[in-house]
Each structure stands twice: as C-alpha cells, then as structure tokens.
Design a protein around this motif. Sequence first.
Motif, mmCIF file in Angstrom:
data_model
loop_
_atom_site.group_PDB
_atom_site.id
_atom_site.type_symbol
_atom_site.label_atom_id
_atom_site.label_comp_id
_atom_site.label_asym_id
_atom_site.label_seq_id
_atom_site.Cartn_x
_atom_site.Cartn_y
_atom_site.Cartn_z
ATOM 1 N N ARG A 145 0.810 -1.225 0.000
ATOM 2 C CA ARG A 145 0.000 0.000 0.000
ATOM 3 C C ARG A 145 0.838 1.267 0.000
ATOM 4 O O ARG A 145 0.305 2.349 -0.175
ATOM 5 C CB ARG A 145 -0.926 -0.017 1.214
ATOM 6 C CG ARG A 145 -1.932 -1.149 1.133
ATOM 7 C CD ARG A 145 -2.719 -1.353 2.384
ATOM 8 N NE ARG A 145 -3.158 -0.114 2.996
ATOM 9 C CZ ARG A 145 -3.850 -0.035 4.108
ATOM 10 N NH1 ARG A 145 -4.179 -1.143 4.733
ATOM 11 N NH2 ARG A 145 -4.211 1.109 4.607
ATOM 12 N N PHE A 146 2.157 1.149 0.194
ATOM 13 C CA PHE A 146 3.037 2.313 0.224
ATOM 14 C C PHE A 146 3.449 2.723 -1.184
ATOM 15 O O PHE A 146 3.664 1.884 -2.052
ATOM 16 C CB PHE A 146 4.306 2.031 1.026
ATOM 17 C CG PHE A 146 4.094 1.878 2.506
ATOM 18 C CD1 PHE A 146 3.222 2.686 3.204
ATOM 19 C CD2 PHE A 146 4.792 0.923 3.210
ATOM 20 C CE1 PHE A 146 3.039 2.556 4.569
ATOM 21 C CE2 PHE A 146 4.626 0.779 4.580
ATOM 22 C CZ PHE A 146 3.756 1.597 5.256
ATOM 23 N N VAL A 147 3.553 4.013 -1.392
ATOM 24 C CA VAL A 147 4.093 4.555 -2.636
ATOM 25 C C VAL A 147 5.220 5.487 -2.222
ATOM 26 O O VAL A 147 4.985 6.565 -1.690
ATOM 27 C CB VAL A 147 3.027 5.323 -3.445
ATOM 28 C CG1 VAL A 147 3.627 5.919 -4.699
ATOM 29 C CG2 VAL A 147 1.858 4.417 -3.781
ATOM 30 N N ILE A 148 6.452 5.054 -2.451
ATOM 31 C CA ILE A 148 7.625 5.813 -2.025
ATOM 32 C C ILE A 148 8.554 5.976 -3.224
ATOM 33 O O ILE A 148 9.065 4.990 -3.759
ATOM 34 C CB ILE A 148 8.367 5.094 -0.879
ATOM 35 C CG1 ILE A 148 7.425 4.856 0.301
ATOM 36 C CG2 ILE A 148 9.597 5.889 -0.458
ATOM 37 C CD1 ILE A 148 7.978 3.936 1.357
ATOM 38 N N ALA A 149 8.728 7.210 -3.646
ATOM 39 C CA ALA A 149 9.597 7.499 -4.788
ATOM 40 C C ALA A 149 9.715 9.010 -4.934
ATOM 41 O O ALA A 149 9.261 9.751 -4.077
ATOM 42 C CB ALA A 149 9.023 6.872 -6.060
ATOM 43 N N ASN A 150 10.282 9.440 -6.049
ATOM 44 C CA ASN A 150 10.335 10.874 -6.309
ATOM 45 C C ASN A 150 8.938 11.350 -6.717
ATOM 46 O O ASN A 150 8.043 10.549 -6.989
ATOM 47 C CB ASN A 150 11.390 11.208 -7.368
ATOM 48 C CG ASN A 150 11.051 10.642 -8.731
ATOM 49 O OD1 ASN A 150 9.973 10.874 -9.256
ATOM 50 N ND2 ASN A 150 11.972 9.882 -9.298
ATOM 51 N N GLN B 176 2.655 9.279 -10.893
ATOM 52 C CA GLN B 176 2.301 8.266 -11.896
ATOM 53 C C GLN B 176 1.707 7.020 -11.245
ATOM 54 O O GLN B 176 0.695 6.484 -11.698
ATOM 55 C CB GLN B 176 3.537 7.896 -12.727
ATOM 56 C CG GLN B 176 3.250 6.928 -13.843
ATOM 57 C CD GLN B 176 2.280 7.482 -14.868
ATOM 58 O OE1 GLN B 176 2.242 8.677 -15.134
ATOM 59 N NE2 GLN B 176 1.460 6.617 -15.432
ATOM 60 N N GLN B 177 2.308 6.562 -10.161
ATOM 61 C CA GLN B 177 1.803 5.371 -9.472
ATOM 62 C C GLN B 177 0.407 5.606 -8.904
ATOM 63 O O GLN B 177 -0.461 4.728 -8.984
ATOM 64 C CB GLN B 177 2.748 4.958 -8.359
ATOM 65 C CG GLN B 177 4.049 4.358 -8.864
ATOM 66 C CD GLN B 177 4.960 3.963 -7.717
ATOM 67 O OE1 GLN B 177 4.532 3.286 -6.786
ATOM 68 N NE2 GLN B 177 6.206 4.384 -7.776
ATOM 69 N N LEU B 178 0.185 6.796 -8.335
ATOM 70 C CA LEU B 178 -1.136 7.101 -7.781
ATOM 71 C C LEU B 178 -2.190 7.169 -8.885
ATOM 72 O O LEU B 178 -3.317 6.693 -8.705
ATOM 73 C CB LEU B 178 -1.096 8.397 -6.983
ATOM 74 C CG LEU B 178 -0.281 8.342 -5.694
ATOM 75 C CD1 LEU B 178 -0.237 9.712 -5.039
ATOM 76 C CD2 LEU B 178 -0.825 7.297 -4.736
ATOM 77 N N LYS B 179 -1.833 7.741 -10.032
ATOM 78 C CA LYS B 179 -2.776 7.787 -11.157
ATOM 79 C C LYS B 179 -3.121 6.379 -11.622
ATOM 80 O O LYS B 179 -4.290 6.079 -11.908
ATOM 81 C CB LYS B 179 -2.178 8.596 -12.310
ATOM 82 C CG LYS B 179 -2.132 10.076 -12.044
ATOM 83 C CD LYS B 179 -1.441 10.817 -13.179
ATOM 84 C CE LYS B 179 -1.252 12.282 -12.820
ATOM 85 N NZ LYS B 179 -0.502 12.999 -13.863
ATOM 86 N N GLN B 180 -2.128 5.510 -11.681
ATOM 87 C CA GLN B 180 -2.372 4.122 -12.089
ATOM 88 C C GLN B 180 -3.255 3.401 -11.072
ATOM 89 O O GLN B 180 -4.150 2.640 -11.454
ATOM 90 C CB GLN B 180 -1.052 3.380 -12.251
ATOM 91 C CG GLN B 180 -0.256 3.828 -13.450
ATOM 92 C CD GLN B 180 1.121 3.175 -13.518
ATOM 93 O OE1 GLN B 180 1.570 2.525 -12.581
ATOM 94 N NE2 GLN B 180 1.791 3.373 -14.637
ATOM 95 N N MET B 181 -3.010 3.645 -9.781
ATOM 96 C CA MET B 181 -3.827 3.016 -8.744
ATOM 97 C C MET B 181 -5.272 3.479 -8.843
ATOM 98 O O MET B 181 -6.201 2.673 -8.723
ATOM 99 C CB MET B 181 -3.262 3.346 -7.361
ATOM 100 C CG MET B 181 -1.936 2.681 -7.061
ATOM 101 S SD MET B 181 -1.161 3.295 -5.553
ATOM 102 C CE MET B 181 -2.236 2.598 -4.306
ATOM 103 N N ALA B 182 -5.477 4.778 -9.059
ATOM 104 C CA ALA B 182 -6.832 5.313 -9.166
ATOM 105 C C ALA B 182 -7.546 4.721 -10.378
ATOM 106 O O ALA B 182 -8.714 4.340 -10.295
ATOM 107 C CB ALA B 182 -6.782 6.840 -9.264
ATOM 108 N N LYS B 183 -6.829 4.642 -11.488
ATOM 109 C CA LYS B 183 -7.436 4.077 -12.703
ATOM 110 C C LYS B 183 -7.811 2.613 -12.490
ATOM 111 O O LYS B 183 -8.911 2.186 -12.851
ATOM 112 C CB LYS B 183 -6.458 4.209 -13.872
ATOM 113 C CG LYS B 183 -7.018 3.751 -15.181
ATOM 114 C CD LYS B 183 -6.043 3.992 -16.320
ATOM 115 C CE LYS B 183 -6.639 3.531 -17.631
ATOM 116 N NZ LYS B 183 -5.720 3.758 -18.755
#
Length: 55
Positions: free
Chosen positions: A23-28, A34-41
């Motif tokens: 469930r963590f998203v850790i990056a620049n 980008q990861q959050l947009k993919q998760m939402a989609k």
Amino acid sequence: MEEAQNHIYIPEEEAARNANKERFVIANVNDVAQQLKQMAKAALVDELMIGGFSP
C-alpha cells in the motif's frame, strides 16, 4: 529519501511496514504521481485519499 532509506525500524514499525508494504508509494514526486494515477485508474475511482501515520 536517503533519510527514509537509512531509518532503523523498531519491531512494531517493521511489522506494520511489512503488513502494508503493497500500500506504500515511495519514490520521487513524478513517480509517485504516476503510481497514484495508475492506482486510481485500476480502482475505477476519480479521487484518492492520502494519509500519513505516526507511531
């Protein structure tokens, strides 16, 4: 990010970290966006709720 990578977790933090690792998203900032947009989609939602936690 270096500080986070070097953090030494207490056993309870490590257990929570491992239990929630997917469930963590850790990056620049760009990669996180980008990861959050993919998760939402993938979840078929148009909003995400982001929260932090403190021990």
